[in-house]
Scaffold this motif. Sequence first.
Motif, PDB file in Angstrom:
ATOM      1  N   CYS A 172       0.844  -1.200   0.000  1.00 14.39           N
ATOM      2  CA  CYS A 172       0.000   0.000   0.000  1.00 14.39           C
ATOM      3  C   CYS A 172       0.878   1.248   0.000  1.00 14.39           C
ATOM      4  O   CYS A 172       1.845   1.321   0.752  1.00 14.39           O
ATOM      5  N   CYS A 212       0.302   2.850   3.684  1.00 10.92           N
ATOM      6  CA  CYS A 212       0.418   2.087   4.925  1.00 10.92           C
ATOM      7  C   CYS A 212       1.580   1.102   4.804  1.00 10.92           C
ATOM      8  O   CYS A 212       1.951   0.717   3.704  1.00 10.92           O
ATOM      9  N   CYS A 239      -6.031  -2.377   0.171  1.00 13.63           N
ATOM     10  CA  CYS A 239      -5.383  -2.276   1.475  1.00 13.63           C
ATOM     11  C   CYS A 239      -6.452  -2.430   2.554  1.00 13.63           C
ATOM     12  O   CYS A 239      -7.440  -1.699   2.559  1.00 13.63           O
ATOM     13  N   CYS A 253      -6.406   1.044   5.037  1.00  8.68           N
ATOM     14  CA  CYS A 253      -6.886   2.381   4.680  1.00  8.68           C
ATOM     15  C   CYS A 253      -7.927   2.338   3.581  1.00  8.68           C
ATOM     16  O   CYS A 253      -8.497   3.361   3.234  1.00  8.68           O
TER      17      CYS A 253
HETATM   18 ZN    ZN Z   1      -3.314   1.375   3.162  1.00  9.41          ZN
END
Ligand code: ZN
Length: 720
Positions: A437, A440, A455, A458
């Motif tokens: 991601c 993240c 992801c 998020c």
């Molecule tokens: Zn993410």
Amino acid sequence: MTSHVADVLIPLALDTAYSYAVPDGLALKEGDVVQVPLATREVVGVVWGVREGPGGNFKKVTGVIDSPSLSPRMRKFLDWIAWYTLAPKGSALAMGLKLVDGDRPEVVRVGVKLAPQLPKRMTPARQRVIEAAQDGVVRLKSELAHLAGVSNGVVDGLIDEGTLETVALLQEPVSEIPNPDFRAAGLSDDQQAAAAALVASMHEEHAPVTLLEGVTGSGKTEVYFEAVAEAVRQGRQALILMPEIALTAQFLDRFAARFGVKPACWHSGVTGRKRERLYAGIASGEVKVTAGARSALFLPYADLGLIVVDEEHETAYKQDDGVHYHARDMAVVRGRIENAPVVLASATPSIETRVNVQRGRYRHVQLPERFGGRQMPQIRAVDLRRETIPKGRWLSPTLNLAIEDTLGRGEQVLLFLNRRGYAPLTLCRACAHRYECPNCSAWLVEHRFRRSLVCHHCGHVERTPQACISCGSIDSLVPCGPGVERIAEEVAETYPDKRSIVLSSDMPGGTERLRSELAAVAAGEIDIVIGTQLVAKGHNFPLMTLVGVLDADIGLTSGDPRAAERTFQLLQQVTGRAGRGEKPGRALVQTWQPDHPVIAALVSGDAERFYDEETRVREMAGLPPFGRLASLIVSAAEREAAEAHARAMALVAHPPPGVTVLGPAEAPLALIRGRYRYRLLVKTEREVDLQAYLRDWLARCPKVRGNTRVAIDVDPQSFL
Ligand code: ZN
Ligand code: ADP
Ligand code: ZN
């Protein structure tokens, strides 16, 4: 004439009430909802105190708002939460304040009922709808679909063909009063004794907290319904908290079977006028029984006489943003403030609750057996070190044999894997690039149905690329490891003529579709269910006799101090789906570590020993409930800013005896949604006033600057 000053708490992240002058002739009392000027705006707030004094220097209260005022008990509860969680008082208030803005038009509701016209083509699904509608009751489309266990589309089809006709409905009452004697309970002796203990506790001067512990299928729901009935007889209100209210159609039906009507439901999906009317009905006492998600704890009950926390061990009760509270623990607090008995129900109680029983703070009521003489499922470990499974496959020969056997008898199978999507990691065969991601520190999870990489932290979504984004190779991406979608593929190949279905929270169609699918499973229309933890919870599938756990070891290796306990609870719940109907059930648990205490406890059924051992480990380590924890997460858009602030905080921590401050360390999830995260962990002995220490420390800390934030989590459940 004396003048008055009102201290008004505003539902924003502010810790103190602001003073306002009370205009002459305006009678204000504590708890009233008022409108006041704040900077250049007008805002709504609640009077937290009124005192005599010259109001000359203050701005004036603009007026009183027509919304139920908050009782002293409710205000005490909100004050308590703010004190305990260290959240600003205004943020606690924001959870308990829903405002009435009454001029939105009522939506016209449309119901359906049976017409004499038969459809041209009859299908089993249509047949069921017609049978369900035979009683002539006008129902909402979705209610009828649910009752018949079909999708809304089937009902729509029958409307098009004139078999069902639509009828405009009057505005329904906000909630009807449950009849405690609608249907006699018909309890077994054990259940009767448990119910009697709960009912008796409702007549005591000081309301107690009781753990209602009973194996899966023992009928805890039926038992606590008797306590709910007693609250209604007493003319008081009852609140039933549930971890996942949106998917509890079965629960609502059982409630209706016992009480004649459904309870009022409170969750984030209840919006607009309906939400306002419920809020007002709960404040006036008109709504007797509310079933809700954790936010229902913050409603202004007029006279709360009982709180039930169903599946009290569930992690979904912890809110991990904004005000970090645990709804089970706050339910106990609210019960104490309202002098309402609290019932914590679970087949696998949390260690915290068990220790409270051992310390004599909570009572203990047990249901040792399944209802109706049904046996607990037989649980066996499948040792993956001894099985040969072809590459890219995940069902062991032993499990496949059991599946064939079960399907051969016309029974249902549940395959459990707690991983959404197709594969938890995707990499490029040509260049070894791993898809991560951008916001993240987490891998992107392939979702083949959606043809995308997602992801799970998020929500970032990208289309699965044709060519590797790193080296440009075509068709070079390979999935690593299984998710439920991949298992579904294997099942479809191995059992091509069986009906299978994936049940996980992120499949297309949302809650509505999940509800009808759960109903279809319960009705026996599906042979093999492949599911995530969503299916582990509370559902009753009478024809399900085999549960296969594909990877029992997921979760055992996380750094979470509750990892073993959580895994045990989850596996106990999911294997408990087997054999709840007439036929006995069994479970096969695939694992690489058959000797692990969690697996050994599951197989032997010796939960007690496992719990005792886990409890001892916690005690030795000084972990909750034998010590106390708080985590502080410092986050910022730049790594340096987050780290620098966390270090500056640690420098002034000055922990007194009995307190240890660990860190700062980069959080395991070092980046979420583009914010870098550092963690500090405070660990104290049990007698230490953790909140007082945290307040002192925070007062010494440098002020946060720029986009840096500090989130405080007392009693953290997540260590990521
Ligand atoms: Zn993410
Ligand atoms: P638990 O919550 O303890 O897992 P449930 O309350 O869901 O158990 O009950 C399991 C099943 O047994 C349900 O289908 C329920 O309807 C049935 N059952 C339990 N007690 C009774 C009872 N006294 N009479 C009829 N059915 C019961
Ligand atoms: Zn590549």
